[in-house]
Design an enzyme around this catalytic site. Structure first.
Site, PDB file in Angstrom:
ATOM      1  N   ASP A   6       0.770  -1.202  -0.079  1.00 53.88           N
ATOM      2  CA  ASP A   6       0.039   0.087  -0.114  1.00 53.88           C
ATOM      3  C   ASP A   6       1.024   1.327  -0.100  1.00 53.88           C
ATOM      4  O   ASP A   6       1.801   1.280   0.780  1.00 53.88           O
ATOM      5  CB  ASP A   6      -0.904   0.156   1.476  1.00 53.88           C
ATOM      6  CG  ASP A   6      -2.137  -0.156   0.981  1.00 53.88           C
ATOM      7  OD1 ASP A   6      -2.770  -0.188   0.084  1.00 53.88           O
ATOM      8  OD2 ASP A   6      -3.152  -0.373   2.254  1.00 53.88           O
ATOM      9  N   LYS A  40      -0.327  -0.551  -4.118  1.00 52.22           N
ATOM     10  CA  LYS A  40      -1.824  -0.168  -4.271  1.00 52.22           C
ATOM     11  C   LYS A  40      -2.009   1.273  -3.854  1.00 52.22           C
ATOM     12  O   LYS A  40      -1.481   1.943  -2.977  1.00 52.22           O
ATOM     13  CB  LYS A  40      -2.698  -1.019  -3.273  1.00 52.22           C
ATOM     14  CG  LYS A  40      -4.176  -0.549  -2.939  1.00 52.22           C
ATOM     15  CD  LYS A  40      -4.842  -1.924  -2.471  1.00 52.22           C
ATOM     16  CE  LYS A  40      -4.834  -1.889  -1.247  1.00 52.22           C
ATOM     17  NZ  LYS A  40      -5.282  -0.575  -0.473  1.00 52.22           N
ATOM     18  N   GLU A  64     -14.174  -1.698  -2.002  1.00 53.83           N
ATOM     19  CA  GLU A  64     -14.262  -2.123  -0.545  1.00 53.83           C
ATOM     20  C   GLU A  64     -15.646  -1.427  -0.205  1.00 53.83           C
ATOM     21  O   GLU A  64     -16.041  -0.223  -0.613  1.00 53.83           O
ATOM     22  CB  GLU A  64     -13.144  -1.443   0.406  1.00 53.83           C
ATOM     23  CG  GLU A  64     -13.314  -1.594   1.742  1.00 53.83           C
ATOM     24  CD  GLU A  64     -12.180  -1.075   2.493  1.00 53.83           C
ATOM     25  OE1 GLU A  64     -11.064  -0.727   1.826  1.00 53.83           O
ATOM     26  OE2 GLU A  64     -12.251  -0.981   3.871  1.00 53.83           O
TER      27      GLU A  64
END
Ligand code: KIV
Length: 273
Positions: free
Chosen positions: A88, A118, A187
């Site tokens: 991330d 990400k 998400e």
């Protein structure tokens, strides 16, 4: 118990090729030993910035730094040999400009050995994602509920609850894929909306709190192992209660230390006869 997945490290092409073939399996990992446990069972390990909350006790992911992500990313790469590793990009390391994003991602890739990064955001990040992917940085997008915007949304709110939100997520998903992301995490999005997005997307859609019809699923490992009790989100299924087991082991150890039954003779070093 499902069989281990394979022994050679997966590539971005392998992950993309799984769309429409079988669901992609992913879990978060922050440390070398956890990566070692999970590695045979997942397609990719995500070194999520959720580590700020899960490991460091921060209230949000916002205080996580690039150096912290690099340290944990490198540990996960060292601890794994089969899974693709995605790290991330933390808050503040990519939003300022596409050049800043590239520099931060280059550090992550060079200093950790991870295969991809990400980052959160949809249409507003498309130009950045294009800049990075055209220059050799594989990017996994992240749309829907984006935890780094907690202060903008005023909490962790499920997305897709009204027409405006649905239109925004659809546009975000299309923009991220069109910009060259090899897939994206979706998400906290209403199930029918998530299902629709996965059906339309040309790249793998990895759900968390989304839909079983996504192309894959990811969970925070400590959530599903019962080791992180700050939040109990609806999307988490607990596959084990390791927090309870750790408590039991610590209590047994404490009892034995106080009773002087630990260490036993076999745990001590005696002079040679
Ligand atoms: O930070 C993280 O662990 C994540 C997953 C929850 C997708 O982004």
């Amino acid at each position: 118990m499902s069989a281990p997945i394979r022994s050679k490290r997966r590539t971005i092409a392998d992950i993309k090729a799984l769309k429409g073939v079988r669901p992609i399996v992913s879990l978060t990992a922050y440390t070398a030993p956890m990566a070692q446990f999970l590695d045979p069972h997942v397609d990719f390990l995500l070194v999520g910035d959720s580590l700020g909350m899960v490991l460091y006790g921060f209230e949000t992911t916002l205080p996580v730094t690039l150096d912290l992500m690099i340290a944990h990313g490198a540990a996960v790469v060292r601890g794994s040999k089969a899974a693709l590793v995605v790290v991330d990009m933390p808050f503040g390391s990519y939003q300022e400009s596409r050049e800043q994003a590239f520099r931060s991602a280059a550090r992550i890739i060079a200093e950790t050995g991870a295969q991809a990064v990400k980052l959160e955001g949809g249409e507003e990040m498309a130009d950045t994602i294009r800049f990075m992917t055209e220059r050799g940085v594989p990017v996994l997008g992240h749309v829907g509920l984006t935890p780094q915007l907690v202060n903008v949304f005023g909490g962790y709110k499920t997305q897709g609850r009204n027409q405006a939100q649905v239109a925004k997520i659809m546009a975000d998903a299309a923009a991220v894929a069109d910009a060259g992301a090899f897939g994206f995490v979706l998400e906290g999005t209403l199930e029918p909306v998530a299902r629709d997005i996965a059906a339309r997307a040309p790249v793998p859609v990895i759900g968390i709190g989304a839909s079983p019809q996504c192309d894959g699923q990811v969970l925070v490992t400590e959530d599903m192992l019962g080791m992180f009790n700050e939040f109990q989100p609806r999307h988490v299924k607990r596959y084990a209660e390791l927090g309870v087991e750790i408590g039991k082991a610590a209590a047994a150890y404490a009892d034995e230390v106080k009773a002087r039954t630990f260490p036993a003779i076999e745990h001590t070093f005696q002079p040679k006869a």
